[in-house]
Write a protein that holds these residues in place. Structure first.
Motif, PDB file in Angstrom:
ATOM      1  N   ILE A  61     -25.166   4.071  15.919  1.00  0.00           N
ATOM      2  CA  ILE A  61     -24.910   4.176  17.360  1.00  0.00           C
ATOM      3  C   ILE A  61     -23.456   3.826  17.631  1.00  0.00           C
ATOM      4  CG2 ILE A  61     -25.588   3.354  19.641  1.00  0.00           C
ATOM      5  CD1 ILE A  61     -28.196   2.322  18.026  1.00  0.00           C
ATOM      6  N   GLU A  97     -25.398   8.883  19.299  1.00  0.00           N
ATOM      7  CA  GLU A  97     -26.115   8.462  18.094  1.00  0.00           C
ATOM      8  C   GLU A  97     -26.057   9.525  17.011  1.00  0.00           C
ATOM      9  OE1 GLU A  97     -29.607   5.900  20.331  1.00  0.00           O
ATOM     10  OE2 GLU A  97     -30.158   7.683  19.173  1.00  0.00           O
ATOM     11  N   GLU A 106     -28.158  10.253  13.400  1.00  0.00           N
ATOM     12  CA  GLU A 106     -29.274   9.761  12.593  1.00  0.00           C
ATOM     13  C   GLU A 106     -29.189  10.252  11.158  1.00  0.00           C
ATOM     14  OE1 GLU A 106     -33.257  10.755  13.797  1.00  0.00           O
ATOM     15  OE2 GLU A 106     -34.092   9.310  12.380  1.00  0.00           O
ATOM     16  N   GLU A 136     -23.020   0.279  15.932  1.00  0.00           N
ATOM     17  CA  GLU A 136     -24.220  -0.538  15.722  1.00  0.00           C
ATOM     18  C   GLU A 136     -25.245   0.318  14.997  1.00  0.00           C
ATOM     19  OE1 GLU A 136     -24.749  -3.316  19.520  1.00  0.00           O
ATOM     20  OE2 GLU A 136     -24.321  -1.237  20.012  1.00  0.00           O
ATOM     21  N   THR A 137     -26.257  -0.338  14.479  1.00  0.00           N
ATOM     22  CA  THR A 137     -27.252   0.413  13.711  1.00  0.00           C
ATOM     23  C   THR A 137     -28.653   0.104  14.195  1.00  0.00           C
ATOM     24  OG1 THR A 137     -27.519  -1.331  12.070  1.00  0.00           O
ATOM     25  CG2 THR A 137     -25.832   0.331  11.616  1.00  0.00           C
ATOM     26  N   GLN A 138     -29.527   1.000  13.898  1.00  0.00           N
ATOM     27  CA  GLN A 138     -30.963   0.819  14.149  1.00  0.00           C
ATOM     28  C   GLN A 138     -31.660   1.257  12.880  1.00  0.00           C
ATOM     29  OE1 GLN A 138     -32.208  -0.442  17.045  1.00  0.00           O
ATOM     30  NE2 GLN A 138     -34.054  -0.587  15.836  1.00  0.00           N
ATOM     31  N   PRO A 139     -32.304   0.384  12.099  1.00  0.00           N
ATOM     32  CA  PRO A 139     -32.485  -1.047  12.306  1.00  0.00           C
ATOM     33  C   PRO A 139     -31.156  -1.801  12.405  1.00  0.00           C
ATOM     34  CG  PRO A 139     -33.714  -0.303  10.362  1.00  0.00           C
ATOM     35  CD  PRO A 139     -32.892   0.831  10.819  1.00  0.00           C
ATOM     36  N   GLN A 140     -31.233  -2.947  13.089  1.00  0.00           N
ATOM     37  CA  GLN A 140     -30.028  -3.713  13.350  1.00  0.00           C
ATOM     38  C   GLN A 140     -29.441  -4.310  12.081  1.00  0.00           C
ATOM     39  OE1 GLN A 140     -31.377  -6.475  16.289  1.00  0.00           O
ATOM     40  NE2 GLN A 140     -31.026  -5.054  17.955  1.00  0.00           N
TER      41      GLN A 140
END
Ligand SMILES: *[C@@H]1O[C@H](CO)[C@@H](O)[C@H](O)[C@H]1NC(C)=O
Ligand SMILES: *[C@@H]1O[C@H](CO)[C@@H](O)[C@H](O)[C@H]1NC(C)=O
Ligand SMILES: *[C@@H]1O[C@H](CO)[C@@H](O)[C@H](O)[C@H]1NC(C)=O
Ligand SMILES: *[C@@H]1O[C@H](CO)[C@@H](O)[C@H](O)[C@H]1NC(C)=O
Ligand SMILES: *[C@@H]1O[C@H](CO)[C@@H](O)[C@H](O)[C@H]1NC(C)=O
Ligand SMILES: *[C@@H]1O[C@H](CO)[C@@H](O)[C@H](O)[C@H]1NC(C)=O
Length: 501
Positions: free
Chosen positions: A226, A260, A262, A209-213
């Motif tokens: 993530i 995670e 980054e 998954e990612t952040q931002p989504q």
């Protein structure tokens, strides 16, 4: 003398048993200090004192002494007695023997047993181990200490409780045993070994998954990848990869189901497919591929004006173009004149926006534009625009004032004349209007305004056909010159009003 010799020859330790007494407790526990004390009626007479156990001599002293068993063992159980040589009249000696006393040394506690709640536990679940033994009721107050071992390593040392709760890992599989001992260490006993086999649950269900989504990254900002797994025990190794090249971006080993990575400063080149893997058994589980798109914030809009060299004439139409090629669409472009908003244009495809201005004198000044795509707002550099009166295309020469004279028109920077074929008041009216003069009054011949045009000057128009409402002579239908000389040049007289500027 004979009697004495006879006395000396009596067998040892039988006839005088009452002289030497033995003092020994009949029961003891392992680890106890046990004293065997033999003493005579007169200890000063003892020349040699010998202690026996089960018929074998265990100690010999040259005077009255007790025999101490400092740390009794069950093997110290047995029959004890002593013999003593005592002095008798001058140099004579005789041998005395004691009674036999029995000692029983009991086990303080049996070897402990190690009880494991599960011999095949799943990794990271709690396993309880208890080390149990029993003290006799009359020694129940004896403090015991417990230690726990695995394959020769001490895991827990001398704790007051023989009960442990451990979360074991696969690497902790092995032979476990425990030890119970008295605080003074006088008695210590080990349990049997128990083999504990810890089972690992392999990871499953890797998810990226990612952040931002949704993999929506923004250039210049951070993106967190993530990676998580649905289950699995022990340490999991996470790694992140690009789908196109398989390139590994990073790897982390953690005792967790989630990790995670980054990317702190996202670039356009980061766009693409990504996946991650999770592994705790040498066979990685791979996630599905997630597409990362990189949106580019509005950053460097460029404003251009269609007017050459930022100079235009009143009445001209100037196009303002604002362009931010890289900005992620849609983009809202705003145009400004001296920092006052002129208009806003939303462009769904990004690219560029155009804004038209029909110039008046008020349009002199500095222009800028702004690009805004919700991710960034940026203003362009300012561009100056000068607006001046357009140079005349028609003129009246050699008259009394600028609203009277021979008619001349400009083409490509050269001034030529107009033939008087069909020249009438309608045409003069158009010229008067074009020059900002008053009403048309006459249609004089150009000859009236000497000197004549030079020979080299062309006659540009043979016939101008105006309906009288045109704004300029150029708007009238015209016939190119085929046969006209300067003696036929047309003239015009208008009321001498000056065009207000
Ligand atoms: C990711 O992008 C590729 C090509 O750009 C496309 O074929 C694929 O369907 C996309 N996958 C997802 C999950 O959106
Ligand atoms: C417009 O505003 C910017 C900053 O807000 C300033 O630098 C610039 O001088 C202003 N221009 C005019 C013409 O007022
Ligand atoms: C353009 O948008 C800005 C901000 O929304 C607003 O202040 C401005 O009045 C708009 N300009 C025009 C000409 O509508
Ligand atoms: C335009 O900007 C220049 C400097 O960039 C400044 O000297 C000039 O006064 C500005 N013109 C107007 C009309 O604000
Ligand atoms: C505009 O152009 C005119 C004529 O070329 C010149 O005299 C004037 O100084 C210019 N104004 C600006 C603001 O550049
Ligand atoms: C006069 O000519 C102009 C330009 O050719 C045209 O637009 C206009 O309709 C004409 N008017 C009449 C009344 O014919």
């Amino acid at each position: 003398v004979c009697v004495c010799v006879c006395v000396l020859s009596f067998p040892v330790g039988t006839a005088f048993a009452d002289w030497l007494s033995i003092d020994l407790q009949s029961h003891a526990y392992e680890g106890d200090r046990v004293v065997v004390r033999c003493s005579g009626k007169d200890n000063g007479k003892i020349k040699k004192l010998m202690y026996y156990k089960d018929g074998s001599r265990i100690a010999t002293y040259s005077s009255a002494s007790s025999y101490t068993i400092s740390n009794a063992r069950p093997s110290d159980s047995g029959s004890y007695y002593c013999k003593s040589d005592k002095s008798l009249l001058y140099f004579f000696e005789e041998t005395e023997g004691s009674r036999t006393q029995w000692l029983t040394v009991r086990e303080l506690f049996p070897a402990p047993s190690l009880t494991v709640s599960s011999l095949q536990p799943v990794e990271e679940t709690s396993v309880t181990l208890s080390c149990d033994t029993r003290l006799p009721s009359e020694r129940s107050w004896t403090p015991l200490q417990y230690s726990l071992f695995r394959d020769g390593h001490t895991l827990k040392s001398r704790s007051s409780s023989g009960f442990w709760t451990l979360a074991l890992r696969k690497e902790d599989s092995g032979n476990y045993w425990c030890e119970a001992m008295t605080a003074s260490r006088s008695v210590s006993k080990r349990s049997r070994q128990s083999y504990v086999q810890v089972h690992r649950i392999p990871v499953s269900g890797a998810l990226l998954e990612t952040q931002p989504q949704g993999g929506q990254a923004v250039e210049g900002q951070g993106l967190v990848l993530i990676c998580s797994v649905a289950e699995g025990t022990g340490e999991t190794t996470f790694s992140w990869h690009r789908a196109d090249t398989g390139e590994r971006l990073g790897s982390k080993s953690q005792r967790s189901w989630r990790s995670e990575l980054e990317i702190p400063d996202v670039r356009e080149s980061h766009a693409g497919g990504y996946y991650c893997t999770g592994d705790n058994t040498q066979s990685p589980i791979q996630s599905e591929v997630v597409n990362i798109t990189v949106k580019i914030p509005a950053s460097h809009p460029v404003l251009t004006l269609s007017a050459p060299e930022a100079h235009a004439f009143i009445g001209d139409t100037v196009e303002l173009h604002c362009e931010d090629k890289r900005a992620h669409p849609p983009v809202l472009y705003s145009f400004y004149h001296n920092n006052v908003s002129l208009g806003n244009i939303s462009v769904p495809s990004g690219g560029r926006a155009s804004f038209s201005l029909s110039l008046t004198r008020e349009h002199i000044g500095n222009y800028s534009c702004e690009a805004n795509n919700g991710l960034g707002v940026q203003r362009s550099e300012e561009v100056a625009l000068n607006v001046t009166e357009p140079p005349p295309k028609t003129r009246l020469v050699n008259g009394a004032h600028r609203c009277e004279g021979r008619v001349e028109v400009e083409r490509d920077g050269r001034w030529g004349t107009v033939c008087d074929d069909g020249w009438g008041l309608k045409e003069v009216a158009v010229v008067c209007r074009e020059l900002g003069c008053g009403a048309a009054k006459h249609t004089p011949a150009g000859l009236l305004y000497p000197p004549l045009a030079e020979e080299a000057q062309p006659v540009f128009i043979q016939v101008a056909l105006c309906n009288g409402t045109e704004e300029a002579l150029a708007e009238c239908e015209q016939v190119e010159t085929f046969d006209c000389g300067h003696d036929e040049d047309a003239g015009a007289v208008c009321e001498a009003l000056y065009k207000s500027l």
